[in-house]
Scaffold this active site. Structure first.
Site, PDB file in Angstrom:
ATOM      1  N   CYS A  78       0.819  -1.225   0.000  1.00 54.59           N
ATOM      2  CA  CYS A  78       0.000   0.000   0.000  1.00 54.59           C
ATOM      3  C   CYS A  78       0.850   1.271   0.000  1.00 54.59           C
ATOM      4  CB  CYS A  78      -0.954  -0.001   1.187  1.00 54.59           C
ATOM      5  SG  CYS A  78      -2.006  -1.450   1.223  1.00 54.59           S
ATOM      6  N   HIS A 117      -3.319   6.989   2.992  1.00 59.54           N
ATOM      7  CA  HIS A 117      -3.735   5.701   2.421  1.00 59.54           C
ATOM      8  C   HIS A 117      -5.104   5.352   3.002  1.00 59.54           C
ATOM      9  CE1 HIS A 117      -3.992   1.619   1.259  1.00 59.54           C
ATOM     10  NE2 HIS A 117      -3.771   1.134   2.464  1.00 59.54           N
ATOM     11  N   ASN A 126     -10.186  -0.348   0.072  1.00 60.08           N
ATOM     12  CA  ASN A 126      -8.723  -0.251   0.083  1.00 60.08           C
ATOM     13  C   ASN A 126      -8.193  -0.708  -1.278  1.00 60.08           C
ATOM     14  OD1 ASN A 126      -5.981  -0.570   0.457  1.00 60.08           O
ATOM     15  ND2 ASN A 126      -6.159  -1.641   2.417  1.00 60.08           N
TER      16      ASN A 126
HETATM   17  O1  UT7 Z   1      -3.794  -1.508   3.633  1.00 65.46           O
HETATM   18  C1  UT7 Z   1      -2.759  -1.629   4.531  1.00 65.46           C
HETATM   19  C2  UT7 Z   1      -2.981  -2.238   5.747  1.00 65.46           C
HETATM   20  N1  UT7 Z   1      -4.251  -2.798   6.077  1.00 65.46           N
HETATM   21  C3  UT7 Z   1      -4.935  -2.251   7.059  1.00 65.46           C
HETATM   22  O2  UT7 Z   1      -4.578  -1.202   7.501  1.00 65.46           O
HETATM   23  C4  UT7 Z   1      -6.088  -3.006   7.655  1.00 65.46           C
HETATM   24  C5  UT7 Z   1      -5.986  -2.925   9.140  1.00 65.46           C
HETATM   25  N2  UT7 Z   1      -7.010  -3.600   9.879  1.00 65.46           N
HETATM   26  C6  UT7 Z   1      -8.333  -3.287   9.861  1.00 65.46           C
HETATM   27  O3  UT7 Z   1      -8.768  -2.439   9.106  1.00 65.46           O
HETATM   28  C7  UT7 Z   1      -9.229  -3.982  10.834  1.00 65.46           C
HETATM   29  O4  UT7 Z   1      -8.457  -4.700  11.748  1.00 65.46           O
HETATM   30  C8  UT7 Z   1     -10.271  -4.949  10.185  1.00 65.46           C
HETATM   31  C9  UT7 Z   1     -11.332  -4.134   9.477  1.00 65.46           C
HETATM   32  C10 UT7 Z   1      -9.583  -5.868   9.209  1.00 65.46           C
HETATM   33  C11 UT7 Z   1     -10.964  -5.786  11.244  1.00 65.46           C
HETATM   34  O5  UT7 Z   1     -11.540  -4.962  12.239  1.00 65.46           O
HETATM   35  P1  UT7 Z   1     -11.293  -5.267  13.795  1.00 65.46           P
HETATM   36  O6  UT7 Z   1     -12.085  -4.290  14.517  1.00 65.46           O
HETATM   37  O7  UT7 Z   1      -9.815  -5.271  14.011  1.00 65.46           O
HETATM   38  O8  UT7 Z   1     -11.921  -6.697  13.952  1.00 65.46           O
HETATM   39  P2  UT7 Z   1     -11.246  -8.075  14.428  1.00 65.46           P
HETATM   40  O9  UT7 Z   1     -10.326  -8.584  13.353  1.00 65.46           O
HETATM   41  O10 UT7 Z   1     -10.680  -7.900  15.797  1.00 65.46           O
HETATM   42  O11 UT7 Z   1     -12.502  -9.009  14.492  1.00 65.46           O
HETATM   43  C12 UT7 Z   1     -13.600  -8.732  15.362  1.00 65.46           C
HETATM   44  C13 UT7 Z   1     -14.710  -9.734  15.083  1.00 65.46           C
HETATM   45  C14 UT7 Z   1     -14.252 -11.174  14.973  1.00 65.46           C
HETATM   46  O12 UT7 Z   1     -15.252 -11.998  15.584  1.00 65.46           O
HETATM   47  P3  UT7 Z   1     -14.987 -12.656  17.025  1.00 65.46           P
HETATM   48  O13 UT7 Z   1     -13.731 -13.461  16.876  1.00 65.46           O
HETATM   49  O14 UT7 Z   1     -14.819 -11.487  17.956  1.00 65.46           O
HETATM   50  O15 UT7 Z   1     -16.234 -13.445  17.245  1.00 65.46           O
HETATM   51  C15 UT7 Z   1     -14.256 -11.425  13.500  1.00 65.46           C
HETATM   52  O16 UT7 Z   1     -14.481 -12.794  13.169  1.00 65.46           O
HETATM   53  O17 UT7 Z   1     -15.341  -9.418  13.828  1.00 65.46           O
HETATM   54  C16 UT7 Z   1     -15.425 -10.602  13.042  1.00 65.46           C
HETATM   55  N3  UT7 Z   1     -15.363 -10.240  11.637  1.00 65.46           N
HETATM   56  C17 UT7 Z   1     -16.442 -10.007  10.874  1.00 65.46           C
HETATM   57  N4  UT7 Z   1     -17.754 -10.039  11.146  1.00 65.46           N
HETATM   58  C18 UT7 Z   1     -18.596  -9.740  10.148  1.00 65.46           C
HETATM   59  C19 UT7 Z   1     -14.241 -10.056  10.882  1.00 65.46           C
HETATM   60  N5  UT7 Z   1     -14.598  -9.709   9.632  1.00 65.46           N
HETATM   61  C20 UT7 Z   1     -15.947  -9.671   9.596  1.00 65.46           C
HETATM   62  C21 UT7 Z   1     -16.887  -9.394   8.597  1.00 65.46           C
HETATM   63  N6  UT7 Z   1     -18.198  -9.414   8.915  1.00 65.46           N
HETATM   64  N7  UT7 Z   1     -16.528  -9.056   7.346  1.00 65.46           N
END
Ligand code: UT7
Length: 327
Positions: free
Chosen positions: A114, A254, A284
């Protein structure tokens, strides 16, 4: 006066097809509500089957050349920041060179995920400042949606396809790219990467079964380092130029997640008016996010001569970097 790299044209291209959160709900266990609140993304654009990364890049490049009033033959150097090129090799930049007719340029890709556009901007700027070239095309282009596992809700809701480009020209001026600041830290590589098909997992049936060709990310770990790094390098960039956040007319970060952007902007003390955000429409698009946002802002008349802009990127590697530009 110093020879600087001045941005004299911007262009972008976004594929026609739109995939909404409601569309995703039909084939992945997710919801519009989760995607909007956790990422700020409402829709993303997906390249048509017969569109390749070099096609997106060429369209963005041509738009930038047209705005600059420069022909492809005048370009000395063509760099594409991409991690989703047409083929592992040769460089997508060579394919773009052929498609637009930039036959006098030398061309290569930069793989910085990115941060690919900011890394490429740095490389071209250095060539101009050294007096080696007069004009460069710098492109960020990606079709990431072909390298994500559409059954993995943790990643498939986040990405989209696009390309953005700028034409740089050597000018004796106080404006242009004032400075660039790049960093990387390979100790984090497994938090955000594509495990196959490189030398570790060469193409194989087994690799396909194990889904190694697809992007892999530990989102919440990436999130924390992203906010910190975007903030630190923005401060480094301002301090190097004896400037403060109040001097910035437009901050173009970004676009990965609205919560990352909000957190970084809040820590920096940036106002909403100073920050350009389009993640809700495009998702993204990796190396394309910054040049696409820049072109949108430019064509919307949001940037005027003398304005101070900052680009701030973070991505897999990890790589991160910022650039300060006087318009
Ligand atoms: O481009 C360069 C770098 N990339 C980034 O900068 C991305 C950085 N990360 C993020 O944007 C975020 O971490 C995400 C959007 C990917 C995820 O958000 P989060 O608040 O960090 O969520 P998490 O990964 O901690 O997951 C929380 C919960 C999980 O469920 P449990 O384990 O708590 O039951 C996931 O399974 O949300 C669940 N989950 C979803 N639920 C519904 C993860 N993806 C989804 C989804 N729909 N698409």
């Amino acid at each position: 006066m110093k020879t600087r790299a001045r941005i004299i044209g911007t262009g972008s291209y976004v594929p026609e097809k739109i995939l909404t959160n409601a569309d995703l709900e039909k084939f992945v266990d997710t919801s519009d509500e989760w995607i909007r609140t956790r990422t700020g993304i409402c829709q993303r654009h997906i390249a048509a089957e017969d569109e390749q990364t070099s096609d997106l890049a060429s369209k963005a490049a041509q738009a930038a050349l047209d705005m600059a009033g420069v022909t492809a033959e005048e370009i000395d150097l063509l760099i594409v920041g991409t991690i989703t090129g047409d083929c592992p090799w040769p460089a997508t930049a060579c394919l773009v060179q052929e498609k637009i007719g930039a036959k006098n340029a030398w061309a290569y890709d930069i793989s910085a995920a990115c941060s690919g556009f900011v890394y490429s901007l740095d490389a071209a700027t250095r060539q101009i400042e050294a007096g080696a070239i007069q004009k460069a095309l710098v492109i960020g282009a990606e079709i990431l949606t072909r390298f994500i596992d559409w059954t993995d809700r943790n990643t498939c809701v986040l990405f989209g396809d696009a390309a953005g480009a700028v034409v740089l020209e050597a000018q004796e001026t106080e404006s242009g790219v004032l400075s660039t600041h790049l960093h990387s830290d390979g100790s984090y590589y497994e938090l955000l990467y594509q495990p196959g098909f490189g030398s570790v997992h060469p193409p194989s049936e087994e690799g396909l079964k194990n889904r190694v060709p697809y992007l892999s990310m530990q989102g919440n770990e990436v999130f924390k380092v992203a906010v910190r790094s975007l903030y630190n390098v923005a401060v480094e960039c301002l301090e190097a130029n004896n400037m403060s956040v109040a001097d910035l007319d437009l901050f173009i970060p970004h676009q990965a997640n609205i919560r990352i952007l909000d957190a970084a902007a809040k820590r920096l003390g940036l106002s909403e008016e100073q920050t350009y955000i389009n993640v809700e429409r495009l998702g993204n698009t990796s190396a394309a996010t910054i040049p696409v946002a820049l072109d949108e802002a430019n064509r919307a008349g949001r940037i005027k001569e003398g304005d101070l802009l900052m680009f701030d990127a973070f991505g897999g590697g990890f790589t991160w970097g910022a650039a300060l530009v006087r318009w």
